[in-house]
Scaffold this motif. Structure first.
Motif, PDB file in Angstrom:
ATOM      1  N   PHE A 199     -13.078   0.023  -7.904  1.00 16.42           N
ATOM      2  CA  PHE A 199     -12.498   0.851  -8.948  1.00 16.42           C
ATOM      3  C   PHE A 199     -11.643   1.915  -8.266  1.00 16.42           C
ATOM      4  O   PHE A 199     -12.022   2.437  -7.218  1.00 16.42           O
ATOM      5  N   LEU A 200     -10.520   2.266  -8.886  1.00 17.46           N
ATOM      6  CA  LEU A 200      -9.645   3.299  -8.337  1.00 17.46           C
ATOM      7  C   LEU A 200      -9.575   4.492  -9.279  1.00 17.46           C
ATOM      8  O   LEU A 200      -9.391   4.334 -10.486  1.00 17.46           O
ATOM      9  N   VAL A 201      -9.734   5.682  -8.720  1.00 18.94           N
ATOM     10  CA  VAL A 201      -9.485   6.936  -9.435  1.00 18.94           C
ATOM     11  C   VAL A 201      -8.347   7.636  -8.714  1.00 18.94           C
ATOM     12  O   VAL A 201      -8.452   7.929  -7.524  1.00 18.94           O
ATOM     13  N   THR A 202      -7.260   7.890  -9.420  1.00 21.88           N
ATOM     14  CA  THR A 202      -6.128   8.607  -8.840  1.00 21.88           C
ATOM     15  C   THR A 202      -6.105  10.005  -9.427  1.00 21.88           C
ATOM     16  O   THR A 202      -5.605  10.230 -10.534  1.00 21.88           O
ATOM     17  N   ALA A 203      -6.679  10.950  -8.686  1.00 22.20           N
ATOM     18  CA  ALA A 203      -6.774  12.342  -9.151  1.00 22.20           C
ATOM     19  C   ALA A 203      -7.338  13.188  -8.026  1.00 22.20           C
ATOM     20  O   ALA A 203      -8.156  12.719  -7.229  1.00 22.20           O
ATOM     21  N   GLY A 204      -6.924  14.443  -7.975  1.00 20.95           N
ATOM     22  CA  GLY A 204      -7.462  15.367  -6.984  1.00 20.95           C
ATOM     23  C   GLY A 204      -8.902  15.725  -7.293  1.00 20.95           C
ATOM     24  O   GLY A 204      -9.372  15.597  -8.427  1.00 20.95           O
ATOM     25  N   LEU A 205      -9.612  16.201  -6.258  1.00 21.12           N
ATOM     26  CA  LEU A 205     -10.993  16.648  -6.444  1.00 21.12           C
ATOM     27  C   LEU A 205     -10.979  18.032  -7.088  1.00 21.12           C
ATOM     28  O   LEU A 205     -10.937  19.064  -6.400  1.00 21.12           O
ATOM     29  N   HIS A 206     -10.981  18.039  -8.399  1.00 20.90           N
ATOM     30  CA  HIS A 206     -10.922  19.259  -9.183  1.00 20.90           C
ATOM     31  C   HIS A 206     -11.853  19.087 -10.376  1.00 20.90           C
ATOM     32  O   HIS A 206     -11.914  17.999 -10.966  1.00 20.90           O
ATOM     33  N   PRO A 207     -12.602  20.131 -10.767  1.00 22.03           N
ATOM     34  CA  PRO A 207     -13.554  19.976 -11.873  1.00 22.03           C
ATOM     35  C   PRO A 207     -12.926  19.447 -13.155  1.00 22.03           C
ATOM     36  O   PRO A 207     -13.551  18.657 -13.875  1.00 22.03           O
ATOM     37  N   GLY A 273      -2.249  -1.642  -7.209  1.00 17.79           N
ATOM     38  CA  GLY A 273      -2.101  -3.094  -7.363  1.00 17.79           C
ATOM     39  C   GLY A 273      -3.317  -3.874  -6.910  1.00 17.79           C
ATOM     40  O   GLY A 273      -3.608  -4.951  -7.440  1.00 17.79           O
ATOM     41  N   GLY A 274      -4.054  -3.336  -5.949  1.00 17.88           N
ATOM     42  CA  GLY A 274      -5.218  -4.044  -5.429  1.00 17.88           C
ATOM     43  C   GLY A 274      -6.515  -3.765  -6.160  1.00 17.88           C
ATOM     44  O   GLY A 274      -7.535  -4.413  -5.908  1.00 17.88           O
ATOM     45  N   ALA A 275      -6.507  -2.791  -7.090  1.00 19.28           N
ATOM     46  CA  ALA A 275      -7.737  -2.370  -7.759  1.00 19.28           C
ATOM     47  C   ALA A 275      -8.236  -3.408  -8.748  1.00 19.28           C
ATOM     48  O   ALA A 275      -7.444  -4.113  -9.378  1.00 19.28           O
ATOM     49  N   TYR A 276      -9.544  -3.461  -8.910  1.00 18.39           N
ATOM     50  CA  TYR A 276     -10.138  -4.290  -9.963  1.00 18.39           C
ATOM     51  C   TYR A 276      -9.898  -3.638 -11.325  1.00 18.39           C
ATOM     52  O   TYR A 276      -9.622  -4.324 -12.311  1.00 18.39           O
ATOM     53  N   ALA A 277     -10.000  -2.307 -11.343  1.00 21.60           N
ATOM     54  CA  ALA A 277      -9.714  -1.550 -12.567  1.00 21.60           C
ATOM     55  C   ALA A 277      -9.407  -0.115 -12.180  1.00 21.60           C
ATOM     56  O   ALA A 277      -9.899   0.391 -11.165  1.00 21.60           O
ATOM     57  N   MET A 278      -8.584   0.534 -12.981  1.00 20.67           N
ATOM     58  CA  MET A 278      -8.299   1.956 -12.832  1.00 20.67           C
ATOM     59  C   MET A 278      -9.275   2.743 -13.702  1.00 20.67           C
ATOM     60  O   MET A 278      -9.442   2.431 -14.895  1.00 20.67           O
ATOM     61  N   ILE A 279      -9.931   3.748 -13.117  1.00 20.99           N
ATOM     62  CA  ILE A 279     -10.753   4.670 -13.895  1.00 20.99           C
ATOM     63  C   ILE A 279      -9.952   5.954 -14.047  1.00 20.99           C
ATOM     64  O   ILE A 279      -9.585   6.587 -13.048  1.00 20.99           O
ATOM     65  N   ALA A 294      -1.067   1.678 -13.494  1.00 23.23           N
ATOM     66  CA  ALA A 294      -1.980   0.534 -13.596  1.00 23.23           C
ATOM     67  C   ALA A 294      -1.406  -0.538 -14.508  1.00 23.23           C
ATOM     68  O   ALA A 294      -1.477  -1.741 -14.207  1.00 23.23           O
ATOM     69  N   GLN A 295      -0.830  -0.115 -15.627  1.00 20.72           N
ATOM     70  CA  GLN A 295      -0.230  -1.092 -16.540  1.00 20.72           C
ATOM     71  C   GLN A 295       0.869  -1.888 -15.854  1.00 20.72           C
ATOM     72  O   GLN A 295       0.950  -3.110 -16.004  1.00 20.72           O
ATOM     73  N   LYS A 296       1.711  -1.202 -15.109  1.00 13.24           N
ATOM     74  CA  LYS A 296       2.814  -1.892 -14.445  1.00 13.24           C
ATOM     75  C   LYS A 296       2.302  -2.887 -13.404  1.00 13.24           C
ATOM     76  O   LYS A 296       2.941  -3.908 -13.139  1.00 13.24           O
ATOM     77  N   CYS A 297       1.126  -2.589 -12.828  1.00 16.52           N
ATOM     78  CA  CYS A 297       0.528  -3.477 -11.828  1.00 16.52           C
ATOM     79  C   CYS A 297      -0.401  -4.514 -12.451  1.00 16.52           C
ATOM     80  O   CYS A 297      -1.053  -5.269 -11.722  1.00 16.52           O
ATOM     81  N   GLN A 298      -0.491  -4.539 -13.791  1.00 16.60           N
ATOM     82  CA  GLN A 298      -1.381  -5.463 -14.494  1.00 16.60           C
ATOM     83  C   GLN A 298      -2.838  -5.270 -14.062  1.00 16.60           C
ATOM     84  O   GLN A 298      -3.579  -6.213 -13.755  1.00 16.60           O
ATOM     85  N   VAL A 299      -3.251  -3.999 -14.041  1.00 15.01           N
ATOM     86  CA  VAL A 299      -4.624  -3.622 -13.706  1.00 15.01           C
ATOM     87  C   VAL A 299      -5.236  -2.960 -14.940  1.00 15.01           C
ATOM     88  O   VAL A 299      -4.645  -2.034 -15.508  1.00 15.01           O
ATOM     89  N   PRO A 300      -6.404  -3.400 -15.395  1.00 14.46           N
ATOM     90  CA  PRO A 300      -7.007  -2.812 -16.604  1.00 14.46           C
ATOM     91  C   PRO A 300      -7.479  -1.385 -16.362  1.00 14.46           C
ATOM     92  O   PRO A 300      -7.710  -0.975 -15.221  1.00 14.46           O
TER      93      PRO A 300
END
Length: 377
Positions: A199-207, A273-279, A294-300
């Motif tokens: 699973f991929l999370v694209t975000a900084g470590l922020h509360p 592009g390599g992720a199973y899913a984007m969180i 994620a949509q452009k990479c066809q990742v749910p």
């Protein structure tokens, strides 16, 4: 024409944290308008590796400290004093602010108003200042640009009287984001997840980005599924997220987590592009860039329910209840176990817009800056 740009926010405008949206737009705009001079004012050293077109003059005005009055002094006194010798015709505030002492016609670029809920990425002192002065900024600006319908609604909820000034810019996305073939995905999985799905999370470590709820949901999934799936987080450390970073080494499933702090656009595109899913756990951002990627990479996508995520994904994502941590874990489990559901979500991805760069957004911002002055009702 001379354009003074408050570019201080570009120093923190990172691909994984913000999508580097402001950077993409201003660099494109400067390149599109070679006959005009842009003066970019920074509150510290300009971002390393940032390439300026010949018509750009960078000016560094060091911020004197991190207290609220330091930000006030920089915006209201240092910046106007530094702009004066250039005699600019237009001011552009990439962080949604303007010096109230200045009479220069101003355009604001606003991503979101999460600071009104003390949930912005700015420091507490900056958020306090923004809340105090937001209405004055909006009223004084000749035009206001936002990046989504979510952002537009937030501004109009706060200040309905500025409707005539508002423009919604069309976003862009690098051509690096593309669906990957099986062999390419396997290579990326080996590089970033030891060959396992992730699973991929694209975000900084922020509360405000709800990273801790993701950790807890991932723990519940691992206990339930006994799976080899990994969690990859692409995003920077932040002062507000220091406790999250400190807790990570003692996290039970630490060996199944890969934290990538300095991901550029190329790395992010590979990870996506390599992720199973984007969180996507961010609820209060005005622009859900990782969802579009994620949509452009066809990742749910599995997202904690929020307006920007809803705008980006429509029916093509699984949305979890923000108040129910177990629901996020359950949605992650469903997307992992059910290939048919995964295929159904991918089939619902809205058609991509014809353009993939920031050219159109820059053109629209220029029109907002230089077009007829909107009339307030």
């Amino acid at each position: 024409m001379k354009i003074a740009v408050n570019a201080a926010c570009l120093r923190r405008d990172l691909p994984a944290d913000t999508g580097a949206v402001a950077t993409q737009i201003i660099v494109t705009l400067c390149r599109q308008q070679p006959a005009h001079q842009f003066i970019l004012f920074f509150d510290g050293p300009a971002p390393g590796g940032m390439e300026f077109p010949p018509n750009v003059t960078p000016v560094v005005l060091p911020l004197r400290g991190e207290k609220a009055w330091h930000y006030y002094w920089w915006l209201e006194w240092q910046l106007p004093r530094a702009m004066k010798p250039f005699q600019p015709d237009v001011y552009l505030g990439l962080d949604g602010t303007l010096p109230l002492r200045s009479k220069i016609p101003a355009t604001l670029l606003i991503r979101d108003l999460s600071f009104l809920l003390d949930a912005g990425l700015q420091s507490p002192a900056q958020q306090k200042r923004l809340k105090k002065n937001l209405m004055n900024y909006l009223w004084r600006a000749r035009s206001i640009a936002v990046l989504s319908e979510t952002g537009k609604d937030a501004v109009l909820d706060f200040a309905p009287s500025v409707a005539s000034k508002l423009s919604v810019l069309d976003i862009g996305l690098s051509d690096l984001y593309q669906p990957l073939e099986w062999d390419d995905r396997e290579a990326i999985k080996r590089e970033f997840a030891g060959g396992a799905e992730y699973f991929l999370v694209t975000a900084g470590l922020h509360p405000r980005n709800n990273i801790m709820p993701v950790f807890k949901a991932f723990s519940a999934l691992k206990r339930r599924q006994l799976s080899s799936i990994k969690l990859v987080i692409a995003g920077s450390a932040t002062p507000a997220g220091a406790d999250i970073a400190k807790a990570l080494p003692s996290y039970k499933f630490r060996n199944d987590v890969n934290w990538i702090q300095e991901a550029d656009q190329e790395t992010l595109a590979k990870l996506t592009g390599g992720a199973y899913a984007m969180i996507y756990p961010v609820r209060l951002d005005g622009l859900a860039m990782p969802v579009y990627a994620a949509q452009k990479c066809q990742v749910p996508v599995v997202a904690i329910e929020g307006k920007a995520a809803k705008e980006a994904a429509g029916d093509s994502a699984l949305f979890s209840d923000p108040a129910n941590l177990d629901d996020l874990s359950e949605k992650m489990s469903r997307i992992y176990k059910d290939e048919q559901l995964r295929s159904l979500l991918l089939a619902k991805i809205p058609p991509q817009k014809a353009f993939s760069s920031w050219e159109k957004a820059a053109e629209e911002l220029w029109a907002a800056m230089t077009g007829p002055v909107p009339q307030n009702p």
